[in-house]
Scaffold this active site. Structure first.
Site, PDB file in Angstrom:
ATOM      1  NE  ARG A   9      39.575 100.493  45.665  1.00  0.00           N
ATOM      2  CZ  ARG A   9      40.434  99.472  45.526  1.00  0.00           C
ATOM      3  NH1 ARG A   9      41.549  99.590  44.825  1.00  0.00           N
ATOM      4  NH2 ARG A   9      40.281  98.260  46.215  1.00  0.00           N
TER       5      ARG A   9
ATOM      6  CG  HIS B 193      39.895  96.981  51.202  1.00  0.00           C
ATOM      7  ND1 HIS B 193      38.438  97.040  50.514  1.00  0.00           N
ATOM      8  CD2 HIS B 193      40.874  96.679  50.585  1.00  0.00           C
ATOM      9  CE1 HIS B 193      38.973  96.647  49.326  1.00  0.00           C
ATOM     10  NE2 HIS B 193      40.368  96.534  49.351  1.00  0.00           N
TER      11      HIS B 193
ATOM     12  CD  GLN C 236      41.665  91.912  50.228  1.00  0.00           C
ATOM     13  OE1 GLN C 236      41.346  92.568  49.217  1.00  0.00           O
ATOM     14  NE2 GLN C 236      41.893  90.845  50.351  1.00  0.00           N
TER      15      GLN C 236
ATOM     16  CG  ASP D 211      47.996  96.431  52.679  1.00  0.00           C
ATOM     17  OD1 ASP D 211      48.494  96.314  51.557  1.00  0.00           O
ATOM     18  OD2 ASP D 211      47.223  97.231  52.845  1.00  0.00           O
TER      19      ASP D 211
ATOM     20  CB  CYS E 113      44.805  93.061  50.659  1.00  0.00           C
ATOM     21  SG  CYS E 113      45.772  94.263  50.898  1.00  0.00           S
TER      22      CYS E 113
HETATM   23  N1   CP Z   1      42.865  94.092  47.056  1.00  0.00           N
HETATM   24  C1   CP Z   1      42.273  95.055  46.408  1.00  0.00           C
HETATM   25  O1   CP Z   1      41.490  95.690  46.553  1.00  0.00           O
HETATM   26  O2   CP Z   1      43.053  95.216  45.182  1.00  0.00           O
HETATM   27  P1   CP Z   1      42.673  96.028  44.247  1.00  0.00           P
HETATM   28  O3   CP Z   1      43.410  97.385  44.642  1.00  0.00           O
HETATM   29  O4   CP Z   1      43.500  95.827  42.907  1.00  0.00           O
HETATM   30  O5   CP Z   1      41.176  96.398  43.920  1.00  0.00           O
HETATM   31  N1  NVA Z   2      46.301  99.382  52.136  1.00  0.00           N
HETATM   32  C1  NVA Z   2      46.030  99.621  50.546  1.00  0.00           C
HETATM   33  C2  NVA Z   2      45.348  98.595  50.185  1.00  0.00           C
HETATM   34  C3  NVA Z   2      45.139  98.270  48.672  1.00  0.00           C
HETATM   35  C4  NVA Z   2      44.152  97.082  48.398  1.00  0.00           C
HETATM   36  C5  NVA Z   2      45.913 100.930  49.915  1.00  0.00           C
HETATM   37  O1  NVA Z   2      44.836 101.494  50.586  1.00  0.00           O
HETATM   38  O2  NVA Z   2      46.375 101.394  48.953  1.00  0.00           O
END
Ligand code: CP
Ligand code: NVA
Length: 316
Positions: free
Chosen positions: A114, A141, A144, A235, A275
């Site tokens: 990540r 993502h 997700q 989101d 999410c």
């Molecule tokens: N939805 C999601 O990816 O959550 P986290 O950021 O907690 O991993």
């Molecule tokens: N769009 C959000 C998703 C978090 C799971 C981000 O990138 O922070």
């Protein structure tokens, strides 16, 4: 029958950088496998197919669900995991991505990462000889979206007969949902403020696929987008790395809040999806987030089962 379908599908050794890396059948089979694993887990059956396998997890951004679901998935499947961050690796001090990828590949069976830059993840995957899984970048993502598709299928049935409305920011989560919708025949109506639309290159790829029965459309007005929807998804308005824009975004996105008034424009049995993490009072009202139509915790739980399906398929 389900077993045979899964038996014929192999994505072993592949990366998972975006859902567009996979065919529609591969995504459908990942969902079938996720569902099987979930039922077996609930029935108390153990599966230690990843005994002796190790997953390196690199987190350069915060995470609760991705971090814990992958860690628990590896553990329950009999494997092990390492938690790393680029800051702790020699990469931070100038060692190349190429060398990092080659070295990690000689120790572990898969790498989950990540980080902000999607290009960085592509580079890592190019030089790694083990599968690389995108645990979220600024652009996509995919993990997700897999859990979202599984949840929607569980709650509402055949994805190709459903309409999902996405209201909010045209971000990483939306891009992967667009790939997922294109693969499964799920209709997707998108509504974002002007200037916050999804990336052009994801749109363009979808346009090419439109002849193949892909139904994705755009409405500036969220009330138009949610008409006849079986699910409304939102989101955060400011993703990780956009903290400084929060104040401005909160103003621009205010008309796009998912609240009871908006939910009422969708089908009466529509579900609410997010999410997570969520910010009550911003992108979603407390009433909707904690109301009877919300399936957000089912989505979060499904991250575990889809992570397991992905790990078994890629490194099992
Ligand atoms: N939805 C999601 O990816 O959550 P986290 O950021 O907690 O991993
Ligand atoms: N769009 C959000 C998703 C978090 C799971 C981000 O990138 O922070």
């Amino acid at each position: 029958m389900v077993k045979e379908q899964v038996g014929e599908f192999s994505i072993k050794g592949k990366d998972c950088l975006t859902l567009s890396d996979y065919t529609a059948d591969e995504i459908k089979n990942l969902l079938i496998l996720s569902s099987q694993l979930k039922h077996k887990h609930k029935a108390g059956e153990q599966n230690k197919a990843l005994d002796g396998k190790v997953l390196a997890m690199i987190f350069d951004k915060h995470s609760t669900r991705t971090r814990v679901s992958f860690a628990v998935a590896m553990t329950q499947l009999g494997g092990q995991f390492l938690e790393l961050s680029s800051k702790e690796l020699q990469y931070e001090r100038g060692e190349s991505i190429e060398d990092t990828a080659r070295i990690l590949s000689s120790y572990v069976n898969g790498i989950m990462i990540r980080t902000s830059s999607h290009q960085h993840v592509e580079e890592l995957a190019k030089h790694a000889s083990v599968p690389v899984i995108n645990g979220l970048t600024d652009l996509y993502h995919p993990c997700q979206a897999l859990a979202d598709l599984l949840t929607l299928q569980e709650k509402k049935g055949d994805l190709s007969q459903l309409k999902l409305a996405y209201v909010g920011d045209g971000n990483n989560v939306l891009h992967s949902l667009m790939h997922g919708a294109a693969a499964t025949g799920l209709s997707l109506s998108i509504s974002t403020p002007e200037g916050y639309e999804p990336m052009k290159k994801v749109w363009e790829a979808i346009q090419i696929g439109k002849q193949q029965g892909i139904h994705i459309d755009f409405h500036l007005d969220p009330y138009e987008a949610v008409k006849e929807a079986d699910a409304i998804y939102t989101d955060v308005w400011a993703s990780m790395g956009q903290e400084e824009e929060k104040e401005r975004r909160n103003k621009v996105f205010a008309p796009y809040q998912v609240n009871q008034k908006l939910m009422k424009q969708a089908k009466s049995d529509a579900v609410f999806m997010h999410c997570l993490p969520a910010y009550r009072g911003l992108e979603v009202s407390t009433e909707v987030m904690d109301g009877a139509q919300s399936v957000v915790f089912a989505q979060a739980e499904n991250r575990l089962h889809t992570s397991k399906a992905l790990l078994l398929s890629l490194i099992g």
